[in-house]
Motif scaffolding. Structure first.
Motif, PDB file in Angstrom:
ATOM      1  N   GLU B  54      76.500   6.662 -56.619  1.00 44.33           N
ATOM      2  CA  GLU B  54      76.986   7.782 -57.423  1.00 44.33           C
ATOM      3  C   GLU B  54      78.081   8.494 -56.622  1.00 44.33           C
ATOM      4  N   PHE B  55      78.858   9.313 -57.301  1.00 42.86           N
ATOM      5  CA  PHE B  55      79.932   9.920 -56.528  1.00 42.86           C
ATOM      6  C   PHE B  55      79.443  11.130 -55.734  1.00 42.86           C
ATOM      7  N   GLY B 157      79.280   7.363 -61.461  1.00 45.96           N
ATOM      8  CA  GLY B 157      78.854   8.272 -62.530  1.00 45.96           C
ATOM      9  C   GLY B 157      79.904   9.237 -63.023  1.00 45.96           C
ATOM     10  N   GLY B 158      81.137   9.061 -62.568  1.00 45.78           N
ATOM     11  CA  GLY B 158      82.161  10.037 -62.934  1.00 45.78           C
ATOM     12  C   GLY B 158      82.323  10.177 -64.436  1.00 45.78           C
ATOM     13  N   LEU B 159      83.031  11.210 -64.818  1.00 45.94           N
ATOM     14  CA  LEU B 159      83.200  11.500 -66.236  1.00 45.94           C
ATOM     15  C   LEU B 159      83.893  10.368 -66.965  1.00 45.94           C
TER      16      LEU B 159
END
Lengths: 495, 610
Positions: B54-55, B157-159
């Motif tokens: 994840e970021f 998981g970024g937008l």
């Protein structure tokens, strides 16, 4: 003088309740609506697993109530209400009477004995507690979203019920560690324009665990403030939340309940020279190394670390070493201010508490409309038309709708106009809303008259879209009332 | 004699060199060529390790801390936006690598190292990054000398990002994956889901708990994660690190702090487990080639020996070899069975993969339309859009995983056909010669050999693939654009009876517009993935064809050489026979030494890896 909105809604709900006297189920639902109108504002705290929800709740209440742990800890939706005594009840899932549950209070918060029930079998726990902070607000702690246990689904169904019923929370604090696709998806699910659920008006986002951003460096909190600033400008976030503030929850919790012994222990750390302190505080493991030279007993160090985290201990020591606090109370104040809790409390007071009646009235109207749609109540048609009259006529509700539409970008205005609408329709006193805080009556009058003129011509401009016309009319009327309120019946001034 | 201290790579190098000398001596430049390729690979190994998660979990910090250098830009807020491969180079150099263009070529451009943050983080202009697949950072770090490349990836998981799909697509090409999750929290449900995809596609995965300096309870988080992994049945190793402590250790040159940082263990894992396993893989591949070469040389020598040893059966032998020569000649030509399987497989795989993609996206389009029917695009669009991106990313990831399996099946089919029918002729030469040489014959199991054929090709593919095509494929899809502004007047929202019909009509129109937008977006996704897939299939076909053509040519030359040797042996005088036999036995013994050494190397390498 018109009757306040909340009283009109209360009367309407009471009338409906009287009409439904013969129908036990409907009467019970209406009783719940009426009770909710009269009780303190319900603020739910939601967010991803381990975002620091329970810690923040404790900080806001000022006592360690909600238990916290390294693993997933909050497994049931838990209400914390003001009470005369200390007690808890368990509401079983799928209906059934609430049963009293034994509680045990240790250092780690209030443990409620579920009496052998599994978390899945419990709808919610209600804890009654005599705490000043609970007098105006009921806090609702929720299980973390996206956890492997799957208990986060309970939070989702609590805040955004599948059957489109209004949610039981009046407002939401949404905690996130980073602006993340999943967070936005949750906010969307919970978002609803009718005001039955979350709107940009009754939701606030908190950038939580702010002290851990950037690895707990001394400037972590400034860094967190910058990130929050950026999120505030992010259109996605603006649609769903009124604003975003950073909060270092653990620091806030510790500050809210700092003890004299903790202050003294930090004082002894402050006596170490910087090199020794840096080596000691390089990591959590180093700080609680039994052989580390620190001037503190191992137990004291473990306690401090658990209470404040690495960043908190570093900051507390620095504050004492540089003479920013000379007693426990001052230190607590400093820590609390830096944690972002003061700012969050201020925000809750202006954004939620000051709008309590509006939020309550709006939620009650939505709930009542839902009941009237589903159930047949004697005189239902009349009740419905009165409800519609209130909804269409109340200027506060019109303001709420305009604010929501403007934030969602549905009303095409310039950036400056958006800012002005948010300010005028936002929280604060007349001067702040007119944009002349501290400027005196003359400045207020001038600003308001100027605003009224501009918005009136915007409303009258044939090129303005219907949406802009409607918004401009609402803003104009709000501005007029600002001056009227401030000058106490000075309508003549505007003539 | 092989000294035990020699590494597998050294032994592999020595075995290849020995085989090369033999191939030179027996006049087989084609075999020498192949051995040189193997040698080059041994001399310049590439071990690709992907750092995913994840970021804002500390991936870039981890890469920097491993190297002890500030390479990847770190920021409290700004995340990595472009995959960054950090690999060895004599001097610091930053190279931008573009996506494969329509002509199938890749643009590379050097930029000043100080511009790195602008290219790889979200701070830079997104438009500049358009067309950028990967940024390579070369630097002279000791750890990277062995060919290790650490690839820092954007958070999954970024937008509305399609990064997760891109990352998934590159997984089969990675030697190992480091999955990063910080000690603030145990694994979340989306993290575990991604981790199990990773574990399914890559043999070696390490879950690293980061930021242990900051979280007193990191051991508990680490332990809980172990339980989650076990519950999910995932074979994933674990480590725990603190990049902050590592930095402190390097600054103060403090061994104790370094040990506490957990990085020595992580580096050991990279060097021993990952690089070690890659070395084993390379050694196995080299041993297989040497075994193959030795078999062909011994077939050539064996044919002559058989003819010399038994003149009565020489004519029979020559006739058999003539048939083998003709068969192997056919195997080189376009009509051979393996070529047919290759060509048919291309068409089959292509249509299977197309169908898989179409089915997935059709399902997605259907659920997208259902979702649109349930919302008003004027108000719900912003909610719908990220949902769609997420769905597309998930569908693309699943599709690419399925495609990987399909390509592997295709290669196996071709290898099966090659080993089964066509080149069997060549293999028969070896076997017949071995039979004729009763007593000196080695265990040249056809089946084992066939099995190796497929895996050889796949490792060849892995090595030739830059992985760039994969990184680039999905990044190029433009975002979803709503075809018309969907705003709605407040007057409408406030209601009013006269407006009701107009409201209904407008809503229907907005929904229709939204559906058109979704369809054209999904078409763009399909187009992009189909293009990329065509390139991948072509590259695969080319690699497979080149490989087996070369093998077919080799066995044909072997058959021809054996035939020539057998023919010339027919005329050998009785007087010369004894000395010729002694010479051939001596040469065969030498080739057997080469083969034995390769067999021992393979055994040891397989043992070392398990």
């Amino acid at each position: 003088v018109t009757t306040p909105l909340i009283d009109r809604v209360l009367t309407l709900v009471d009338t409906a309740r009287a009409a439904a006297d013969g129908q036990a189920a409907v009467a019970a639902e209406l009783d719940a609506v009426a009770a909710r109108l009269r009780e303190p504002l319900r603020v739910a705290i939601a967010g991803t697993v381990k975002a620091g929800k329970s810690t923040l709740l404790n900080a806001l209440v000022g006592e360690v109530l909600a238990p916290t742990d390294a693993g997933e800890c909050t497994r049931v939706v838990t209400w914390y209400r003001e009470g005369i005594g200390y007690r808890a009840t368990v509401v079983p899932a799928g209906g059934g009477p609430a049963v009293p549950a034994p509680i045990h209070r240790g250092d780690g918060g209030v443990e409620v004995d579920l009496g052998g029930r599994r978390a899945q079998d419990v709808d919610r726990i209600e804890v009654e507690w005599p705490a000043a902070a609970l007098r105006t607000t009921t806090f609702i702690d929720t299980p973390g979203l996206h956890s492997l246990s799957g208990l986060g689904a309970r939070t989702a169904s609590f805040l955004a019920p599948d059957d489109d019923r209004p949610t039981e929370a009046d407002a939401v604090i949404y905690l996130t560690r980073h602006l993340h696709g999943q967070d936005v998806r949750f906010l969307e699910a919970f978002h609803d324009r009718t005001g039955a659920r979350s709107t940009p008006v009754n939701a606030i986002a908190v950038l939580s665990r702010a002290d851990e951003i950037g690895g707990g460096r001394p400037d972590s909190l400034q860094s967190a403030a910058r990130i929050a600033e950026r999120y505030r400008g992010d259109p996605t976030f603006r649609r769903y939340c009124q604003t975003v503030v950073p909060v270092a929850g653990l620091l806030a919790e510790a500050a809210a309940s700092l003890t004299e012994a903790e202050y003294r222990a930090l004082g002894r750390l402050a006596q170490l020279d910087d090199a020794a302190a840096d080596a000691l505080l390089a990591s959590a493991d180093r700080f609680v190394d039994p052989d580390a030279p620190s001037g503190l007993a191992l137990e004291e160090r473990r306690h401090l670390l658990g209470r404040m985290g690495v960043f908190g201990v570093r900051l507390g020591r620095d504050l004492l070493r540089h003479g920013h606090a000379d007693n426990a109370r001052r230190l607590a104040e400093e820590l609390r201010r830096r944690s972002g809790l003061d700012e969050l409390r201020r925000l809750l007071a202006t954004a939620f508490t000051a709008r309590r009646d509006l939020l309550k009235a709006n939620a009650a109207l939505v709930a009542l409309a839902d009941i009237l749609r589903r159930c047949s109540v004697p005189g239902g048609e009349q009740l419905r038309s009165e409800l519609e009259r209130i909804q269409a006529g109340a200027h506060e509700l019109a303001e709420l709708r305009v604010l929501t539409a403007v934030r969602a970008g549905e009303v095409v205005l310039t950036d400056a106009e958006v800012t002005e609408v948010e300010r005028v329709l936002g929280p604060g006193d007349a001067a702040a809303r007119a944009g002349v805080a501290g400027g005196g009556d003359a400045a207020l009058r001038e600003a308001v008259l100027d605003g009224v003129q501009r918005w009136r011509s915007r409303a009258e401009n044939p090129l303005s879209s219907p949406a802009v016309v409607a918004a401009s009319q609402v803003v104009t009327r709000t501005l007029e009332s600002l001056l009227a309120d401030e000058l106490r019946g000075g309508h003549a001034v505007l003539a | 004699m092989v000294r035990p201290a020699d590494s597998l790579a050294e032994r592999a190098g020595a075995a290849v060199d020995l085989a090369r000398r033999a191939a030179t001596a027996y006049g087989r430049p084609d075999l020498v060529e192949r051995l040189l390729t193997v040698r080059a690979r041994l001399d310049d190994p590439r071990v690709r390790v992907l750092v995913v998660g994840e970021f804002k979990q500390g991936k870039s910090s981890l890469v920097n801390a491993v190297l002890g250098l500030e390479v990847c830009p770190i920021d409290d807020d700004i995340a990595t936006a472009v995959p960054t491969s950090v690999q060895w180079a004599p001097d610091l150099a930053v190279t931008l690598v573009g996506r494969t263009d329509d002509a199938g070529s890749v643009q590379r451009r050097s930029v000043p190292p100080e511009d790195l943050p602008a290219w790889v983080t979200e701070a830079g202009d997104a438009r500049d990054r358009d067309g950028l697949a990967l940024v390579e950072v070369g630097l002279p770090a000791t750890l990277l000398e062995g060919g290790l490349a650490l690839v820092d990836t954007p958070g999954v998981g970024g937008l509305g990002s399609v990064h997760s799909a891109v990352t998934v697509a590159t997984l089969p090409l990675a030697d190992a994956v480091i999955f990063v999750s910080d000690a603030a929290s145990e694994l979340t449900e989306p993290e575990l889901a991604f981790l199990s995809t990773v574990a399914g596609l890559c043999r070696r995965v390490l879950l690293v708990t980061t930021k242990t300096d900051l979280h007193p309870e990191w051991r508990k988080v680490h332990e809980l994660d172990g339980i989650h992994l076990a519950d999910a049945g995932l074979d994933v190793e674990q480590a725990a690190v603190s990049s902050a402590l590592r930095e402190l250790a390097i600054e103060s040159d403090d061994r104790a702090v370094n040990a506490e940082s957990g990085f020595p263990d992580l580096i050991r894992w990279l060097r021993d487990t990952v690089a070690g396993a890659a070395e084993c893989d390379d050694a196995v591949a080299a041993a297989d080639v040497v075994t193959d070469v030795a078999a062909q040389l011994s077939a050539q020598l064996g044919a002559e020996r058989a003819a010399v040893a038994d003149p009565a059966r020489a004519a029979e032998l020559v006739a058999a070899l003539e048939r083998a020569e003709a068969d192997t000649d056919r195997a080189r030509l376009a009509g051979s069975r393996w070529q047919q399987v290759l060509a048919d497989g291309y068409a089959d795989a292509s249509s299977d993969i197309d169908r898989d993609l179409r089915l997935r996206l059709r399902e997605l389009a259907a659920s997208g339309e259902t979702a649109i029917d349930a919302l008003d695009p004027a108000t719900g669009w912003a909610e719908f859009e990220p949902w769609l991106y997420q769905q597309v990313a998930a569908a693309a990831a699943e599709h690419l995983t399925a495609r990987h399996g399909r390509l592997q099946a295709w290669i196996d089919d071709v290898a099966g056909a090659f080993g089964g029918d066509d080149a069997a002729a060549g293999l028969v030469v070896e076997r017949d010669a071995a039979e004729l040489l009763a007593g000196t014959g080695r265990d040249a199991s056809l089946e084992a050999k066939r099995m190796r054929l497929g895996s050889q090709v796949f490792s060849l593919l892995r090595n030739s693939y830059s992985g760039i095509a994969m990184f680039g494929a999905l990044g190029g899809i433009a975002g979803l654009v709503l075809s018309a502004p969907a705003t709605v007047g407040i007057g409408l929202l406030l209601g009013g009876k006269g407006l009701r019909e107009e409201k209904v009509r407008q809503l229907a129109q907005r929904r229709a517009q939204a559906k058109v937008s979704v369809r054209s977006y999904l078409e763009a996704v399909t187009f992009s993935l189909t293009n990329e897939q065509r390139d991948t299939l072509r590259a695969t076909q080319r690699t497979v064809r080149d490989h087996f053509s070369a093998r077919a040519t080799e066995v044909h030359r072997t058959a021809a050489a054996a035939l020539a040797a057998a023919k010339s042996a027919k005329g050998t005088d009785d007087a010369d026979r004894g000395s010729r036999l002694a010479y051939l036995d001596g040469e065969l013994a030498k080739v057997a030494v080469v083969a034995d050494r390769a067999a021992a190397l393979r055994r040891d390498a397989v043992e070392a890896v398990s």
